[in-house]
Design an enzyme around this catalytic site. Structure first.
Site, PDB file in Angstrom:
ATOM      1  N   ARG A  61      78.591  49.856  68.581  1.00 57.88           N
ATOM      2  CA  ARG A  61      78.320  50.514  69.916  1.00 57.88           C
ATOM      3  C   ARG A  61      76.453  50.121  69.348  1.00 57.88           C
ATOM      4  O   ARG A  61      75.527  49.558  70.045  1.00 57.88           O
ATOM      5  CB  ARG A  61      78.001  51.966  70.187  1.00 57.88           C
ATOM      6  CG  ARG A  61      78.991  52.259  71.091  1.00 57.88           C
ATOM      7  CD  ARG A  61      79.517  53.820  71.946  1.00 57.88           C
ATOM      8  NE  ARG A  61      78.831  54.104  70.217  1.00 57.88           N
ATOM      9  CZ  ARG A  61      79.350  55.537  70.213  1.00 57.88           C
ATOM     10  NH1 ARG A  61      79.675  56.455  71.662  1.00 57.88           N
ATOM     11  NH2 ARG A  61      79.334  56.698  69.709  1.00 57.88           N
ATOM     12  N   GLU A  98      84.588  63.124  59.414  1.00 57.75           N
ATOM     13  CA  GLU A  98      85.053  64.597  59.634  1.00 57.75           C
ATOM     14  C   GLU A  98      86.568  64.990  59.146  1.00 57.75           C
ATOM     15  O   GLU A  98      86.618  65.484  58.564  1.00 57.75           O
ATOM     16  CB  GLU A  98      85.230  64.819  61.020  1.00 57.75           C
ATOM     17  CG  GLU A  98      83.928  65.813  61.992  1.00 57.75           C
ATOM     18  CD  GLU A  98      84.641  66.221  62.802  1.00 57.75           C
ATOM     19  OE1 GLU A  98      84.603  67.314  63.178  1.00 57.75           O
ATOM     20  OE2 GLU A  98      83.668  65.344  63.862  1.00 57.75           O
TER      21      GLU A  98
END
Length: 177
Positions: A61, A98
């Site tokens: 993106r 994460e």
């Protein structure tokens, strides 16, 4: 800072990709001609006087914002890609996610010590992707003029994480608390 309301063009999608997460969908902004154009112009205009010679954008993106910002600034565009996607010799830097780690690569001839660089991406969350790109440009001895993002997830404290690697400016059009 722009007076345009970008936040109204970003759609919140609850429980995606997993329960408890509110995903910020930017495709509702990129499909809007005025919103997308203003975002590119505002990001580029902020760094117009920084002497930028290269803009780095992370897969995937980040490409949507970094390439047109580079065009607007008259600078080169350097893609930071996932491993194995670039055809020639690369340098790589890993970063924390994460749940695990990932890696970005750029071509070994993408930057020089004479380059002044900005990092441009759609989003800064924990800062991991930005940190990987900072590590890469430091290997070349290039100067980091700043970082530009459409959106910043303030509640994840990305500025605190990134400040361990650089004191370069972070400029974001939308802040999510």
């Amino acid at each position: 800072m722009s007076d345009f309301d970008y936040a109204h063009l970003i759609t919140s999608v609850p429980d995606y990709p997993k329960p408890g997460v509110v995903f910020k969908d930017i495709t509702t902004l990129t499909k809007d001609p005025e919103g997308f154009s203003r975002a590119i112009n505002d990001l580029a205009d902020h760094f117009a006087d920084a002497g930028v010679t290269k803009v780095i954008g992370a897969e995937a993106r980040g490409f949507m914002f970094a390439a047109p910002v580079a065009y607007r600034l008259g600078a080169g565009f350097v893609p930071a890609r996932k491993p194995g996607k670039l055809p020639r010799e690369t340098l790589s830097a890993s970063y924390d996610l994460e749940y695990g780690t990932d890696c970005l690569e750029i071509h070994a001839d993408a930057l020089t010590p004479d380059d002044t660089v900005i990092l441009v991406d759609d989003l800064i969350a924990t800062g991991g992707t930005a940190i990987a790109q900072i590590k890469l440009l430091k290997e070349f001895g290039a100067k980091l003029a700043g970082m530009a993002f459409l959106m910043e997830l303030d509640f994840l404290n990305p500025r605190e994480h990134v400040s361990r690697y650089t004191d370069a400016e972070i400029y974001s059009l939308v802040h999510v608390s």
